[in-house]
Write a protein that holds these residues in place. Structure first.
Motif, short mmCIF file in Angstrom:
data_model
loop_
_atom_site.label_atom_id
_atom_site.label_comp_id
_atom_site.label_asym_id
_atom_site.label_seq_id
_atom_site.Cartn_x
_atom_site.Cartn_y
_atom_site.Cartn_z
N LEU A 148 39.72 46.41 35.75
CA LEU A 148 39.49 44.99 36.04
C LEU A 148 40.79 44.21 35.92
O LEU A 148 41.72 44.62 35.22
CB LEU A 148 38.46 44.40 35.07
CG LEU A 148 37.01 44.88 35.22
CD1 LEU A 148 36.16 44.35 34.08
CD2 LEU A 148 36.43 44.44 36.56
N GLY A 149 40.82 43.07 36.59
CA GLY A 149 41.91 42.11 36.41
C GLY A 149 41.32 40.80 35.94
O GLY A 149 40.10 40.69 35.75
N ALA A 150 42.17 39.82 35.74
CA ALA A 150 41.71 38.50 35.32
C ALA A 150 42.41 37.45 36.17
O ALA A 150 43.64 37.45 36.29
CB ALA A 150 42.01 38.27 33.83
N GLY A 151 41.62 36.57 36.75
CA GLY A 151 42.19 35.49 37.55
C GLY A 151 42.61 34.32 36.67
O GLY A 151 42.22 34.24 35.49
N LEU A 152 43.37 33.41 37.22
CA LEU A 152 43.89 32.27 36.45
C LEU A 152 42.75 31.42 35.87
O LEU A 152 42.89 30.80 34.82
CB LEU A 152 44.78 31.39 37.33
CG LEU A 152 46.06 32.04 37.86
CD1 LEU A 152 46.81 31.08 38.76
CD2 LEU A 152 46.95 32.49 36.69
N ASP A 153 41.61 31.42 36.55
CA ASP A 153 40.47 30.62 36.06
C ASP A 153 39.57 31.46 35.13
O ASP A 153 38.50 31.02 34.73
CB ASP A 153 39.64 30.11 37.25
CG ASP A 153 39.09 31.26 38.09
OD1 ASP A 153 38.36 30.98 39.07
OD2 ASP A 153 39.40 32.43 37.77
N GLY A 154 40.02 32.66 34.81
CA GLY A 154 39.23 33.50 33.91
C GLY A 154 38.22 34.38 34.62
O GLY A 154 37.46 35.10 33.97
N HIS A 155 38.22 34.36 35.96
CA HIS A 155 37.28 35.26 36.65
C HIS A 155 37.72 36.69 36.50
O HIS A 155 38.89 36.99 36.25
CB HIS A 155 37.11 34.86 38.12
CG HIS A 155 38.21 35.30 39.02
ND1 HIS A 155 39.23 34.46 39.45
CD2 HIS A 155 38.46 36.49 39.61
CE1 HIS A 155 40.04 35.11 40.25
NE2 HIS A 155 39.58 36.34 40.37
N THR A 156 36.75 37.58 36.67
CA THR A 156 37.05 39.01 36.68
C THR A 156 36.13 39.66 37.69
O THR A 156 34.99 39.17 37.88
CB THR A 156 36.90 39.63 35.28
OG1 THR A 156 37.46 40.94 35.26
CG2 THR A 156 35.47 39.68 34.81
N ALA A 157 36.57 40.69 38.35
CA ALA A 157 35.89 41.18 39.55
C ALA A 157 35.67 39.94 40.42
O ALA A 157 36.60 39.17 40.61
CB ALA A 157 34.61 41.94 39.21
N SER A 158 34.44 39.72 40.88
CA SER A 158 34.19 38.43 41.54
C SER A 158 33.14 37.64 40.77
O SER A 158 32.22 37.03 41.33
CB SER A 158 33.78 38.63 43.01
OG SER A 158 34.92 38.95 43.79
N LEU A 159 33.28 37.71 39.46
CA LEU A 159 32.46 36.91 38.54
C LEU A 159 33.26 35.67 38.20
O LEU A 159 34.19 35.71 37.38
CB LEU A 159 32.13 37.72 37.28
CG LEU A 159 31.32 39.02 37.50
CD1 LEU A 159 31.31 39.85 36.24
CD2 LEU A 159 29.91 38.71 37.98
#
Ligand code: 6PG
Length: 257
Positions: A148-159
């Motif tokens: 998994l990765g983490a997006g700047l807004d805290g999303h992960t996968a497409s959650l």
């Protein structure tokens, strides 16, 4: 690992060191899974961060050491695009890893992001994962590894934050509309299947991720999606020094290299 045990955090010097450690960890999980169950089931992450790790796995010594013939590849999420689209997670994995290693084509299970009916795509993929893992209807498939990765807004996968899918307790795959995302039509594995995994490895690098890494690791009440992935199995965050800048040293599992 108990549900509330703190995650293992390994801080490395650079994105290159991150890819090296990640490849080593993937190999370790793969070997253990094949020894225990005769196969290795993994869900790959999209985004840019895993590219280096995927390329590293396609190089010596990992290319020869990995049990590719016993490996089944799934995707933690996908965008609503065809496989040859530049934003396809499947396409990225194909270009960086899957087309360079001898995984049988029928052991790679992509999400058909380009199909018309998103809910049908998600339901079909859930059945595909369950069928490939040989689990009965209603039983949650247990993947050996999820990257998994983490997006700047805290999303992960497409959650994504605020998404109704964060409350999903039954479906293992869902179609989501992520208005803030580059490609709003998304498909994602949900918490039930992620948290059933034997091992989850987060790959996060870059100073711009320092706040989200802190939110996910040092502020468990933050509620960001990346903080809510708490597998019964092993949870490992491999983070480069820049992204780990706001994480208290006391939380880091290995000495900062
Ligand atoms: C996706 C990924 C997504 C990604 C994060 C981090 O499909 O984009 O599943 O969750 O892991 O957005 O992306 P970067 O690695 O590009 O920062």
């Amino acid at each position: 690992m108990a549900m509330d045990a703190p995650p293992e955090i390994r801080v490395v010097d650079s994105p290159r060191a991150l890819a090296e450690l990640a490849a080593q960890e993937v190999l370790g999980v793969a070997r253990a899974a094949v020894a225990a169950r005769g196969r290795f089931t993994v869900a790959l992450s999209g985004g840019a961060t895993p590219r280096d790790t995927y390329q590293r796995l396609a190089q010596p010594p990992f290319a020869a050491q990995m049990p590719w013939d016993r490996t089944l590849v799934f995707f933690g999420d996908e965008r609503g695009v065809p496989p040859d689209h530049p934003d396809s997670n499947y396409g990225m994995a194909q270009a960086t890893l899957l087309s360079h290693v001898p995984i049988p084509a029928d052991q790679i299970f992509r999400i058909e992001g380009e199909a018309d009916d998103p809910d049908a795509v998600a339901a079909r993929y859930a059945r595909t994962v369950a069928g490939a893992l040989g689990v009965r209807r209603g039983e949650v498939p247990r993947l050996d590894l999820v990257l998994l990765g983490a997006g700047l807004d805290g999303h992960t996968a497409s959650l994504f934050p605020g998404s109704p899918v964060l409350k999903e307790t039954f479906r293992t795959v869902a179609a989501v509309h992520a208005a803030a995302a580059t490609i709003p039509q998304r498909f994602t594995m949900t918490y039930p299947i992620l948290n059933a995994a034997g091992c989850i490895i987060y790959l996060v690098s870059g100073a711009e991720k320092a706040k989200v890494v802190k939110a996910a690791l040092a502020d468990r009440t933050s509620g960001v999606p990346a903080a809510m992935v708490r597998p019964a199995g092993r949870l490992l965050w491999i983070v480069d020094r820049a992204a780990a800048a706001l994480v208290p040293a006391s939380l880091v599992s290995a000495p900062r290299s």
